[in-house]
Design an enzyme around this catalytic site. Structure first.
Site, PDB file in Angstrom:
ATOM      1  N   ASN A  38      29.878  32.989 -46.474  1.00 12.82           N
ATOM      2  CA  ASN A  38      29.288  31.948 -47.304  1.00 12.82           C
ATOM      3  C   ASN A  38      30.192  30.728 -47.520  1.00 12.82           C
ATOM      4  O   ASN A  38      29.900  29.630 -47.049  1.00 12.82           O
ATOM      5  CB  ASN A  38      28.906  32.634 -48.625  1.00 12.82           C
ATOM      6  N   ASP A 167      40.219  38.565 -52.498  1.00 13.76           N
ATOM      7  CA  ASP A 167      39.954  40.002 -52.569  1.00 13.76           C
ATOM      8  C   ASP A 167      40.973  40.827 -53.363  1.00 13.76           C
ATOM      9  O   ASP A 167      40.610  41.600 -54.227  1.00 13.76           O
ATOM     10  CB  ASP A 167      39.877  40.600 -51.162  1.00 13.76           C
ATOM     11  N   GLU A 396      45.072  32.261 -40.722  1.00 17.40           N
ATOM     12  CA  GLU A 396      44.212  32.497 -41.890  1.00 17.40           C
ATOM     13  C   GLU A 396      44.962  32.100 -43.163  1.00 17.40           C
ATOM     14  O   GLU A 396      44.417  31.453 -44.041  1.00 17.40           O
ATOM     15  CB  GLU A 396      43.815  33.981 -41.923  1.00 17.40           C
TER      16      GLU A 396
HETATM   17  C1  DGY Z   1      36.961  41.167 -45.870  1.00 20.78           C
HETATM   18  O1  DGY Z   1      36.244  41.958 -45.295  1.00 20.78           O
HETATM   19  O2  DGY Z   1      38.186  41.176 -45.830  1.00 20.78           O
HETATM   20  C2  DGY Z   1      36.342  40.069 -46.602  1.00 20.78           C
HETATM   21  O3  DGY Z   1      37.266  39.290 -47.293  1.00 20.78           O
HETATM   22  C3  DGY Z   1      35.265  40.551 -47.514  1.00 20.78           C
HETATM   23  O4  DGY Z   1      34.428  39.486 -47.655  1.00 20.78           O
END
Ligand code: DGY
Length: 428
Positions: A38, A167, A396
């Site tokens: 998203n 996360d 990343e």
């Molecule tokens: C992942 O799978 O690491 C993602 O950040 C979850 O959206």
């Protein structure tokens, strides 16, 4: 940066966007993230539009084509089958025509669509696209305040760490203690096939991510029930700042497109939210903090979420204090902005959101500071971001102490942010 280096970076960034383009959506990176995410997509659309405006609009349109009937926009759209990612559609079981996850992500679409519209060369295409997206984004914003702010506090809660986009942030450690792990189905992670385990969330965290997923699945993904039923409910200043800024931007766009009701509603959301943000401010730490909505307490965790708050129209004095916080962080890490304060013993410069620097965060903070007239720090963030890319490529995320590239490589939104930063520095 000299023009030759800027041209070189622009070419490399463009090549990454092309490589990760799947026609109507873009994958964040090959292997690790093989679907549409998203907030990745909304930020990526800004970079895509610098190459091809129609393609930029299509990225956002594809995402909103998968909006749920209740207004939620899911965090992943599973356009294809791919065993290389876990948890896939068979685990989410959301029963959507094209499978999606069952949770959402930072609501950056309102900001992105206003920016696409205002910077468009093709004005008639922009008007047509923005007009169609406007009511969809407005529905998503209404969904947030209905389902994630049921007691009208003005700010929304996230119910899963994945919703924040950050996360494994230290912000969630205490709240995750309340999430059990008993009874989850046995599973095997796939992220570790693509990325170094020491750069990723731990197994204990994954178990809790899965428990929450299974808990919400048992409630049939009924958003009218999830807020009440979740043992994990956190009000994140960064997440809310993104939503409130998107409400403000959507209101401006709606005004321009003569959609008065949408403009009024989104201005109100922003106004109420910005007042409530004051409740997350910590004089002691000079930044905003998360609030655990289960205990009602502020979370003593100095993460970048409390600085990302600058993306919304916070009071000028707060923006100034956040600039001081960034200056403080710059004495502790060479590359800005660490996702967690290196002075905290829990900081880990290599592990995803527990320390590493992220280009999208730099971009959003720099943009907010520009609006707050904190031009010097905004320029510094732009420079440190481009220095990082020149040194370490399009990763990343990055170790803020050494600049080491981490996580996935050839990363889409990193490339998109480079194109955006270069646009500010070397307008084409
Ligand atoms: C992942 O799978 O690491 C993602 O950040 C979850 O959206």
């Amino acid at each position: 940066m000299n023009t030759a280096n800027a041209l070189d970076l622009r070419e490399k960034a463009t090549a990454i966007l092309r490589e990760n383009d799947r026609g109507h959506y873009t994958v964040p990176t090959k292997g690790l993230y093989p679907f549409q995410w998203n907030w990745d997509s909304c930020l990526t659309a800004l970079g895509l539009a610098q190459i091809d405006e129609a393609r930029g609009w299509l990225e956002v349109e594809t995402l909103f084509a998968h909006q749920w009937p209740d207004g939620m926009v899911p965090h992943i759209v599973f356009h294809v089958d791919d065993d290389g990612y876990f948890p896939g559609p068979d685990i989410w079981q959301t029963n959507r025509p094209t499978p999606t996850s069952g949770i959402t992500q930072p609501a950056v679409a309102g900001f992105a669509v206003r920016r696409l519209y205002e910077r468009a060369q093709d004005k008639s295409l922009a008007e047509q696209k923005a007009k169609a997206l406007l009511p969809l984004i407005d529905r998503w914003h209404r969904w947030f305040f209905t389902n994630r702010d049921p007691h009208n506090e003005g700010l929304v809660a996230i119910l899963h760490p994945w919703e924040s986009g950050r996360d494994n942030a230290i912000d969630w450690d205490d709240a995750l203690e309340r999430v059990p792990t008993e009874g989850i189905q046995p599973y095997s992670r796939r992220d570790l096939l693509h990325a170094d385990a020491t750069h990723r969330p731990t197994q204990a965290q994954y178990d809790r991510y899965l428990w929450l997923l299974e808990h919400f699945r048992r409630l049939s993904w009924d958003n009218s029930k999830l807020h009440e039923a979740s043992p994990f409910k956190v009000v994140d200043p960064g997440f809310n700042a993104v939503l409130l800024r998107s409400c403000q931007d959507l209101a401006v766009l709606a005004e321009a497109l003569d959609e008065k009701e949408i403009a009024r509603r989104n201005r109100d959301f922003a106004k109420r939210g910005l007042l409530a943000m004051e409740g997350l401010w910590s004089d002691e730490y000079g930044q905003y903090l998360c609030r655990d909505r289960v205990t009602g307490d502020l979370v003593e965790s100095l993460s970048v979420a409390g600085i990302l708050a600058a993306f919304a129209s916070i009071p000028p004095s707060r923006a100034e204090e956040l600039v001081h916080r960034i200056e403080q962080l710059s004495t502790r890490s060479h590359f800005l902005v660490a996702s967690h304060d290196p002075a905290d013993p829990r900081f880990d410069g290599k592990r995803y959101w527990r320390g590493p620097a992220w280009l999208i965060i730099n971009y959003l903070i720099a943009d907010g500071l520009t609006h707050a007239n904190q031009i010097d720090m905004a320029a510094r963030l732009q420079k440190t971001s481009l220095d990082l890319i020149e040194k370490s490529g399009f990763a990343e995320y990055y170790d803020p102490l050494s600049g080491e590239p981490l996580g996935g490589g050839s990363f889409t939104w990193t490339a998109a942010m480079v194109l955006q930063f270069l646009r500010e520095e070397h307008p084409a």
